[in-house]
Enzyme design. Structure first.
Site, PDB file in Angstrom:
ATOM      1  N   GLU A 197      95.727 -14.078 -16.187  1.00  0.00           N
ATOM      2  CA  GLU A 197      95.210 -14.617 -17.609  1.00  0.00           C
ATOM      3  C   GLU A 197      94.072 -13.496 -18.007  1.00  0.00           C
ATOM      4  O   GLU A 197      93.993 -13.221 -19.064  1.00  0.00           O
ATOM      5  CB  GLU A 197      94.495 -15.988 -17.249  1.00  0.00           C
ATOM      6  CG  GLU A 197      95.546 -17.039 -17.263  1.00  0.00           C
ATOM      7  CD  GLU A 197      94.912 -18.281 -16.754  1.00  0.00           C
ATOM      8  OE1 GLU A 197      95.783 -19.266 -16.713  1.00  0.00           O
ATOM      9  OE2 GLU A 197      93.746 -18.437 -16.359  1.00  0.00           O
ATOM     10  N   SER A 256      90.326 -26.349 -12.244  1.00  0.00           N
ATOM     11  CA  SER A 256      89.955 -27.098 -13.264  1.00  0.00           C
ATOM     12  C   SER A 256      88.753 -27.776 -12.904  1.00  0.00           C
ATOM     13  O   SER A 256      88.267 -28.116 -11.890  1.00  0.00           O
ATOM     14  CB  SER A 256      91.071 -28.273 -13.295  1.00  0.00           C
ATOM     15  OG  SER A 256      90.542 -29.376 -14.117  1.00  0.00           O
ATOM     16  N   THR A 294     117.250 -15.007 -20.020  1.00  0.00           N
ATOM     17  CA  THR A 294     117.225 -14.081 -21.476  1.00  0.00           C
ATOM     18  C   THR A 294     117.041 -15.100 -22.296  1.00  0.00           C
ATOM     19  O   THR A 294     117.680 -16.395 -22.563  1.00  0.00           O
ATOM     20  CB  THR A 294     118.327 -13.263 -21.788  1.00  0.00           C
ATOM     21  OG1 THR A 294     119.406 -14.322 -21.742  1.00  0.00           O
ATOM     22  CG2 THR A 294     118.371 -12.394 -20.739  1.00  0.00           C
ATOM     23  N   HIS A 295     116.112 -14.910 -23.568  1.00  0.00           N
ATOM     24  CA  HIS A 295     115.931 -15.987 -24.588  1.00  0.00           C
ATOM     25  C   HIS A 295     115.132 -17.390 -24.058  1.00  0.00           C
ATOM     26  O   HIS A 295     115.196 -18.402 -24.504  1.00  0.00           O
ATOM     27  CB  HIS A 295     117.079 -16.324 -25.406  1.00  0.00           C
ATOM     28  CG  HIS A 295     117.655 -15.228 -26.130  1.00  0.00           C
ATOM     29  ND1 HIS A 295     117.455 -14.701 -27.221  1.00  0.00           N
ATOM     30  CD2 HIS A 295     118.605 -14.240 -25.520  1.00  0.00           C
ATOM     31  CE1 HIS A 295     118.121 -13.806 -27.913  1.00  0.00           C
ATOM     32  NE2 HIS A 295     118.694 -13.341 -26.590  1.00  0.00           N
ATOM     33  N   LYS A 352      93.760 -28.423  -8.505  1.00  0.00           N
ATOM     34  CA  LYS A 352      94.557 -27.387  -9.256  1.00  0.00           C
ATOM     35  C   LYS A 352      94.000 -25.800  -9.456  1.00  0.00           C
ATOM     36  O   LYS A 352      92.766 -25.798  -9.108  1.00  0.00           O
ATOM     37  CB  LYS A 352      94.081 -27.957 -10.975  1.00  0.00           C
ATOM     38  CG  LYS A 352      95.067 -27.502 -11.850  1.00  0.00           C
ATOM     39  CD  LYS A 352      94.793 -27.996 -13.348  1.00  0.00           C
ATOM     40  CE  LYS A 352      95.943 -27.556 -14.326  1.00  0.00           C
ATOM     41  NZ  LYS A 352      95.724 -26.029 -14.514  1.00  0.00           N
ATOM     42  N   THR A 392      74.338  11.746 -33.571  1.00  0.00           N
ATOM     43  CA  THR A 392      73.218  12.538 -33.464  1.00  0.00           C
ATOM     44  C   THR A 392      72.086  11.825 -32.664  1.00  0.00           C
ATOM     45  O   THR A 392      71.195  12.392 -31.890  1.00  0.00           O
ATOM     46  CB  THR A 392      72.907  12.919 -34.807  1.00  0.00           C
ATOM     47  OG1 THR A 392      73.636  13.607 -35.562  1.00  0.00           O
ATOM     48  CG2 THR A 392      71.379  13.710 -34.774  1.00  0.00           C
ATOM     49  N   THR A 420      75.238  18.459 -32.306  1.00  0.00           N
ATOM     50  CA  THR A 420      75.805  17.076 -32.080  1.00  0.00           C
ATOM     51  C   THR A 420      77.513  17.179 -32.381  1.00  0.00           C
ATOM     52  O   THR A 420      78.210  16.737 -31.851  1.00  0.00           O
ATOM     53  CB  THR A 420      75.287  15.998 -32.772  1.00  0.00           C
ATOM     54  OG1 THR A 420      74.135  16.010 -32.912  1.00  0.00           O
ATOM     55  CG2 THR A 420      76.014  14.616 -32.922  1.00  0.00           C
ATOM     56  N   ASN A 421      77.695  18.108 -33.327  1.00  0.00           N
ATOM     57  CA  ASN A 421      78.934  18.020 -33.750  1.00  0.00           C
ATOM     58  C   ASN A 421      80.047  18.766 -32.905  1.00  0.00           C
ATOM     59  O   ASN A 421      81.340  18.633 -32.843  1.00  0.00           O
ATOM     60  CB  ASN A 421      79.187  19.101 -34.864  1.00  0.00           C
ATOM     61  CG  ASN A 421      78.139  18.454 -36.001  1.00  0.00           C
ATOM     62  OD1 ASN A 421      77.693  17.201 -35.914  1.00  0.00           O
ATOM     63  ND2 ASN A 421      77.885  19.136 -37.165  1.00  0.00           N
TER      64      ASN A 421
END
Length: 470
Positions: A331, A318, A187-188, A324, A100, A140-141
């Protein structure tokens, strides 16, 4: 010129900064919710304003509000859509239930700008009222769940779908480029039979393309609007044709096929369409994390890791180790995906928290869903252009790992038996002798047959499709 103006609501009078386009209800929300400092997302503001433009147009056509007032509201909406007055949408995302406070912020900004356009002073709501004119026939709903749908579609079609499609295309190009590169499978986290580097990339392309299909399917429910349900889904204070005309207008504005929900109460109570889209984004995020981790592993090194591929170095890695470079795009991708997974959990909790005719947790759903779509789309775009497109293969490293893998013994199973193959593998590991050397030494196979069986090119090919077998 005074520094403040006086506005009045059902709770009394307040001073409003004279240059503010928001009004008294927004001011109360600013005071009540000093929570995060996060303001509504631009795409969400746009969706809300598009709804106000559509409703003003429909109500003018249906003779529900005077044409002069309608035109002023539409002009004000167009100005906001063009980028003006965006600093006037100031309510924290953690606010009054259902939204609201933000909704009235939108109503007040458009009303005050419309007043200016009509030569009136801001805050003189007898001419253009935030409630009686900008919000005519609305609540608002029904506005907020509609705004979430519109904003979701805008974010998906403007940024997310194009970014995901482009990422799939890049992965397919890389698959073709690396199709002749044989590498060791794993694998593994242990040696496995050889694969093609190109097929690794093609597998990722297939995975992401499947997610594209799932997300498109989930987004279909966003095209069904509950606008026109008013306060509780009965359409109180609306013209019978209003909801249909609004859906038609909004569809024209965003170039998407929209329609009014067959049951407005259902469209207002359930947040399941948002859960479905969010869940499909979470599903994509989970696989995207796996891909980003694979990229990091395959690029690990340069001297003590796998270093089968080279991700483009985009910045120094780094503050202390010179020279580096880190896999920063991968990431970043993982972190964004973790955020999307967390936002999905919040959306799921919100969706089950409704009572009776309304779910009041919509402000958090609005922010989290749109934010998820936009950050995932931006992430895919950045990952694609600043990482995937520039990947190169370390062909010699890949081949060396493939040729040195003990998992090659798997191909010998049909010819010398599992136990003999296991014994050869163990002896190779203990003595350092190659599999080829030991098999020939023990006279388990002929040299010609062994060369045929341990053909890396043949071993790393995918099985043919049914059409190819026909």
């Amino acid at each position: 010129m005074t520094e403040y103006r006086i506005e009045t609501d059902s709770m009394g009078d307040r001073q409003i900064p004279a240059n503010a386009y928001y009004g008294i209800q927004t001011l109360r929300a600013i005071e009540n919710f000093p929570i995060s400092g996060h303001r509504p997302l631009p795409t969400y503001i746009e969706a809300c304003v598009l709804i106000k433009k559509a409703t003003a147009t429909a109500n003018r056509e249906l003779d529900c509000i005077p044409p002069e007032i309608s035109e002023a509201i539409i002009t004000a909406a167009d100005e906001v859509l063009a980028g003006q007055l965006r600093d006037q949408f100031v309510v924290d995302i953690y606010q009054a239930g259902a939204g609201t406070s933000h909704h009235m912020n939108v109503n007040e900004v458009l009303a005050n700008r419309a007043l200016e356009l009509l030569g009136e002073e801001k805050g003189s709501y007898h001419k253009v009222s935030p409630n009686d004119h900008v919000n005519y026939g609305q609540s608002t709903n029904d506005v907020i769940p509609t705004a979430i749908r519109i904003a979701g579609l805008l974010a998906l079609h403007r940024q997310f779908f194009p970014a995901l499609e482009a990422t799939v295309a890049t992965l397919n190009r890389k698959a073709q480029e690396f199709q002749d590169v044989v590498k060791s499978g794993r694998t593994h986290m242990q040696d496995a039979v050889p694969v093609r580097l190109g097929e690794d990339f093609r597998a990722w392309a297939v995975i992401l393309n499947d997610h594209l299909r799932r997300i498109r399917y989930a987004s279909e429910d966003l095209h069904i609007l509950g606008l026109g349900g008013s306060a509780s889904g009965t359409g109180l204070n609306t013209h019978p044709r209003y909801r249909f005309r609004c859906a038609e207008l909004l569809g024209e504005y965003i170039s998407q096929p929209l329609e009014s929900a067959p049951h407005l109460m259902a469209a207002m109570q359930s947040l399941s369409p948002f859960v479905s889209v969010s869940g499909s984004l979470r599903n994509l995020a989970q696989d995207l994390v796996k891909i980003s981790h694979d990229l990091r592993l395959m690029d690990s090194g340069p001297k003590t890791g796998l270093k089968e591929i080279q991700l483009p170095p985009v910045q120094p890695g780094s503050s202390i180790m010179p020279g580096k470079y880190n896999p920063v795009m991968a990431e970043m991708t993982s972190m964004v995906c973790f955020q999307v997974m967390g936002l999905d959990q919040a959306i799921a909790l919100c969706a089950q928290a409704g009572q009776l005719e309304l779910n009041v947790m919509m402000p958090l759903v609005a922010y989290d869903l749109i934010h998820s779509i936009e950050i995932l789309g931006n992430t895919l775009d950045a990952l694609n252009h600043r990482c995937l497109a520039g990947i190169t293969a370390n062909r010699d490293r890949c081949l060396g790992y493939a040729e040195g893998s003990l998992a090659l013994v798997t191909a010998l199973n049909p010819h010398i038996g599992y136990l003999n193959a296991a014994a050869v593998a163990k002896e190779s590991l203990d003595t350092g002798k190659s599999l080829r050397e030991l098999v020939l030494e023990k006279e388990l196979m002929s040299e010609a047959k062994l060369a045929e069986v341990l053909d890396l090119e043949k071993m790393s090919q995918l099985p043919p499709s049914l059409d190819e077998l026909s």
